[in-house]
Design a protein around this motif. Structure first.
Motif, PDB file in Angstrom:
ATOM      1  N   HIS A   5       0.602  -1.164   0.737  1.00 43.16           N
ATOM      2  CA  HIS A   5       0.055   0.040  -0.293  1.00 43.16           C
ATOM      3  C   HIS A   5       1.298   1.534   0.051  1.00 43.16           C
ATOM      4  O   HIS A   5       1.488   1.428   1.196  1.00 43.16           O
ATOM      5  N   GLY A   6       0.530   2.431  -1.016  1.00 47.22           N
ATOM      6  CA  GLY A   6       1.902   3.533  -0.746  1.00 47.22           C
ATOM      7  C   GLY A   6       1.193   4.450  -0.728  1.00 47.22           C
ATOM      8  O   GLY A   6      -0.232   4.591  -1.255  1.00 47.22           O
ATOM      9  N   ALA A   7       1.395   5.621  -0.141  1.00 50.29           N
ATOM     10  CA  ALA A   7       0.968   7.136  -0.587  1.00 50.29           C
ATOM     11  C   ALA A   7       2.546   7.562   0.047  1.00 50.29           C
ATOM     12  O   ALA A   7       3.387   7.341   0.137  1.00 50.29           O
ATOM     13  N   GLN A   8       1.635   9.437   0.264  1.00 55.49           N
ATOM     14  CA  GLN A   8       2.884   9.908   0.286  1.00 55.49           C
ATOM     15  C   GLN A   8       3.583   9.879   1.842  1.00 55.49           C
ATOM     16  O   GLN A   8       4.898   9.773   0.967  1.00 55.49           O
ATOM     17  N   GLY A   9       2.685   9.477   2.479  1.00 59.74           N
ATOM     18  CA  GLY A   9       3.308  10.078   4.269  1.00 59.74           C
ATOM     19  C   GLY A   9       2.112   8.981   4.559  1.00 59.74           C
ATOM     20  O   GLY A   9       0.998   8.667   4.796  1.00 59.74           O
ATOM     21  N   PRO A  10       2.982   8.785   5.784  1.00 55.02           N
ATOM     22  CA  PRO A  10       2.276   7.333   6.653  1.00 55.02           C
ATOM     23  C   PRO A  10       0.723   8.270   6.681  1.00 55.02           C
ATOM     24  O   PRO A  10      -0.312   7.054   7.498  1.00 55.02           O
ATOM     25  N   GLU A  11       0.218   9.638   6.400  1.00 54.48           N
ATOM     26  CA  GLU A  11      -1.292   9.769   7.030  1.00 54.48           C
ATOM     27  C   GLU A  11      -2.185   9.480   5.851  1.00 54.48           C
ATOM     28  O   GLU A  11      -3.524   9.149   6.296  1.00 54.48           O
ATOM     29  N   CYS A  52       6.012   4.599   1.976  1.00 59.00           N
ATOM     30  CA  CYS A  52       6.096   6.021   1.790  1.00 59.00           C
ATOM     31  C   CYS A  52       7.213   6.818   0.679  1.00 59.00           C
ATOM     32  O   CYS A  52       8.062   6.635   1.222  1.00 59.00           O
ATOM     33  N   SER A  53       6.501   7.995  -0.391  1.00 55.51           N
ATOM     34  CA  SER A  53       7.127   8.156  -1.355  1.00 55.51           C
ATOM     35  C   SER A  53       8.083   9.160  -1.244  1.00 55.51           C
ATOM     36  O   SER A  53       9.003  10.057  -1.849  1.00 55.51           O
ATOM     37  N   ARG A  54       7.025  10.105   0.274  1.00 53.87           N
ATOM     38  CA  ARG A  54       7.759  11.209   0.655  1.00 53.87           C
ATOM     39  C   ARG A  54       8.898  11.138   1.701  1.00 53.87           C
ATOM     40  O   ARG A  54       8.761  10.532   2.343  1.00 53.87           O
ATOM     41  N   GLN A  55       9.719  11.978   1.172  1.00 57.50           N
ATOM     42  CA  GLN A  55      11.494  11.858   1.576  1.00 57.50           C
ATOM     43  C   GLN A  55      10.936  12.434   3.216  1.00 57.50           C
ATOM     44  O   GLN A  55      10.026  13.182   3.808  1.00 57.50           O
ATOM     45  N   GLY A  56      11.427  12.255   4.656  1.00 49.80           N
ATOM     46  CA  GLY A  56      11.203  12.583   5.910  1.00 49.80           C
ATOM     47  C   GLY A  56       9.877  11.886   6.487  1.00 49.80           C
ATOM     48  O   GLY A  56       9.964  12.006   8.018  1.00 49.80           O
ATOM     49  N   HIS A  57       9.413  11.134   6.073  1.00 48.23           N
ATOM     50  CA  HIS A  57       8.134  10.356   6.409  1.00 48.23           C
ATOM     51  C   HIS A  57       7.990   8.788   5.927  1.00 48.23           C
ATOM     52  O   HIS A  57       6.762   8.182   5.584  1.00 48.23           O
ATOM     53  N   SER A  58       8.785   7.738   6.232  1.00 50.90           N
ATOM     54  CA  SER A  58       8.877   7.080   5.779  1.00 50.90           C
ATOM     55  C   SER A  58       9.633   5.933   7.196  1.00 50.90           C
ATOM     56  O   SER A  58       9.767   4.556   7.202  1.00 50.90           O
ATOM     57  N   LYS A  59       9.289   6.355   8.761  1.00 51.56           N
ATOM     58  CA  LYS A  59       9.420   5.270   9.460  1.00 51.56           C
ATOM     59  C   LYS A  59       8.663   4.343   9.782  1.00 51.56           C
ATOM     60  O   LYS A  59       7.086   5.130   9.602  1.00 51.56           O
ATOM     61  N   GLY A  60       9.262   3.318  10.216  1.00 49.61           N
ATOM     62  CA  GLY A  60       7.972   1.679  10.079  1.00 49.61           C
ATOM     63  C   GLY A  60       7.530   1.770   8.643  1.00 49.61           C
ATOM     64  O   GLY A  60       6.510   0.970   8.287  1.00 49.61           O
ATOM     65  N   CYS A  61       7.998   2.262   7.076  1.00 51.70           N
ATOM     66  CA  CYS A  61       7.810   1.931   5.939  1.00 51.70           C
ATOM     67  C   CYS A  61       9.054   1.716   4.397  1.00 51.70           C
ATOM     68  O   CYS A  61      10.251   2.971   5.584  1.00 51.70           O
ATOM     69  N   PHE A  62       8.076   1.143   4.077  1.00 56.15           N
ATOM     70  CA  PHE A  62       9.492   1.042   2.989  1.00 56.15           C
ATOM     71  C   PHE A  62       9.718   2.770   2.632  1.00 56.15           C
ATOM     72  O   PHE A  62       8.675   3.022   1.748  1.00 56.15           O
TER      73      PHE A  62
END
Length: 530
Positions: A226-232, A256-266
């Protein structure tokens, strides 16, 4: 040969199709491309044998029921026929509950209904306040859960999504159309692992597919990206992580494709994850839904990996359906205002150079395409390119120099489905990518395509509108051709500004020399030949 259409008996001329004969008599039948592409003219024969040629491309169950395409039917024996009617709403269902899943995504639940029984992966139609349907994937298993669940993301400026997210309340009723969609999951036909790939609310159709896959006795692994820009944007993250931790066959990966918002995500897109981890998946069955660019990229990537071998892949690209709010700029169809100018997009298109190249390649494909080609009969390719170029230039630069017909009138006689519109978009998008446009610029171009979608997609022809009034579609009239074209009688190129006779119902154009020779056998309102 004679055909009976309702109370009318029509003697067909030699070699004449059923549709041509009915139109020659001025009978009220629905049609569009007249070449077997759109299926808008679909009819049913209650008596008589239909030639096999008139049933090519139809589903087996329709053939068994006697349905056929009158535009391709030259009967060999008398027929009794009637027009196939499009499906009306099959249910009016009350909203059970509605709640937010994320800042811009609302969950809407409706009671399960026998008339609306989607398979895992399918969508249903919701009739919006403007009367036009929008399709939303079903995120539940209605027979098991007792309700239909929709995940609706609010599209900026979208009339229907804004209405569903902001205004809908429990107890309100929604008119619902039958389920549809080609991404129908059949777990019994699978062989090996299952890979589910989604961005945004593309997750919705994956949920019932996932639940059904994990409920069976099979021991196949199931992967969900499941992809998104950020965790939200990962609005089902907690549930999916819990399922991952408790079910040995399920593997969930958030991207998560947005830099700085990838904690716990690829840290990257779903395509980036696939490039890195595909070898560990074997050759899975693939289901993919979400943003069109992502869907296309994933399908293309997966097919490259199997190198010509068979791949079980089903996809559902979510194209934008929302309409933009009134803003400054040229008026679009039916009194709406077009999207605002985008001079940055114009600059990225080489101040028009790349736009011309994209349109050149696109219309080369479209004119030869089996589904789109019939809509361009009688139109010169170069003239159509120039017309579209001028129209898009006026929108992107905010000019008022486009003098041609607006999309509603230009397409008023064409019956075009959402599927066919999406097919056209995919062809156009491929040409954009061939000329180096990224997802950002493609999305900005699609703002204009999405806005005029409501004027083009329709289940039956619309009357032309001139000065806010509908124009009667009967007979012919003489006019000066503002766009140039081709004579439907002799095939001669008609230059811009030349006077012609225009058949108001058929849309056919004849030079004055041909109209005096009566090429069609019809007569106009003033008694002159068409």
């Amino acid at each position: 040969m004679e055909v009976q259409f309702r109370q009318h008996r029509v003697a067909l001329r030699e070699g004449e199709t059923v549709l041509a004969g009915l139109l020659r008599q001025g009978l009220p039948v629905r049609y569009s491309c007249r070449a077997g592409s759109c299926h808008a003219c679909l009819m049913r024969a209650s008596d008589g044998r239909v030639p096999a040629e008139a049933q090519k491309g139809l589903k087996a169950d329709l053939v068994r029921q006697g349905f056929f395409l009158p535009c391709r039917c030259i009967p060999e024996e008398p027929l009794r026929i009637d027009q196939f009617e499009a499906d009306p709403p099959v249910a009016s269902l009350p909203v059970i509950e509605t709640f937010m899943l994320a800042e811009d995504i609302r969950c809407i639940r409706l009671p399960a209904d026998r008339a609306v029984d989607p398979l895992p992966g399918q969508h249903i139609g919701i009739v919006g306040p403007d009367g036009h349907p929008r399709r939303y994937s079903v995120a539940s298993l209605p027979r098991r859960d007792g309700h239909l669940e929709l995940h609706v993301r609010k599209v900026p400026g979208g009339r229907v999504s804004g209405w569903l997210v902001d205004d809908l309340r429990a107890g309100d009723r929604l008119d619902v159309l039958p389920p549809g969609g080609a991404m129908v999951h059949d777990r019994d036909a699978m062989d090996g692992a299952l890979l589910l790939v989604a961005t945004g609310t593309g997750l919705a159709p994956m949920i019932p597919i996932l639940r059904e896959a994990l409920a069976g006795p099979e021991t196949r692994p199931v992967w969900l990206l499941h992809g998104a820009q950020g965790p939200e944007g990962l609005y089902a993250d907690a549930w999916l992580r819990t399922l991952d931790a408790t079910h040995p066959l399920f593997h969930y990966r958030a991207c998560c494709s947005r830099q700085g918002h990838s904690k716990g995500c690829f840290p990257g897109r779903v395509t980036d994850w696939l490039m890195q981890y595909w070898p560990s998946l074997g050759t899975p069955s693939v289901r993919v839904a979400g943003r069109p660019g992502m869907v296309e990229a994933v399908v293309e990537f997966c097919r490259r990996q199997v190198d010509g071998a068979s791949l079980d892949v089903l996809a559902d690209p979510f194209h934008p359906h929302g309409e933009l709010p009134p803003v400054a700029g040229d008026r679009g169809g039916q009194g709406r205002r077009a999207p605002p100018p985008d001079p940055e997009l114009w600059a990225r298109l080489g101040n028009g150079r790349i736009l011309r190249e994209v349109l050149r390649d696109f219309y080369d494909l479209a004119f030869e395409d089996e589904r789109l080609g019939p809509y361009f009969a009688g139109v010169t390719r170069q003239r159509l390119r120039e017309k579209q170029y001028s129209f898009l230039r006026s929108l992107m630069l905010g000019r008022r120099d486009y003098m041609g017909q607006r999309p509603r009138n230009a397409h008023h006689w064409m019956v075009i489905s959402d599927d066919l519109f999406d097919y056209r978009i995919r062809l156009l998008e491929g040409c954009m990518r061939d000329h180096g446009l990224t997802d950002e610029w493609i999305g900005r171009w699609h703002v204009y395509e999405a806005f005029f979608r409501a004027d083009i997609v329709k289940a039956e022809p619309l009357p032309r509108q001139v000065g806010g009034r509908e124009v009667v579609q009967q007979g012919t009239e003489e006019a000066r051709l503002e766009d140039g074209g081709v004579c439907d009688g002799c095939g001669r190129i008609i230059e811009c500004g030349e006077r012609v006779r225009f058949h108001l119902r058929l849309g056919a154009v004849y030079c004055l020399a041909c109209s005096r020779r009566d090429p069609s056998g019809d007569t106009g309102r003033d008694g002159s030949a068409v």
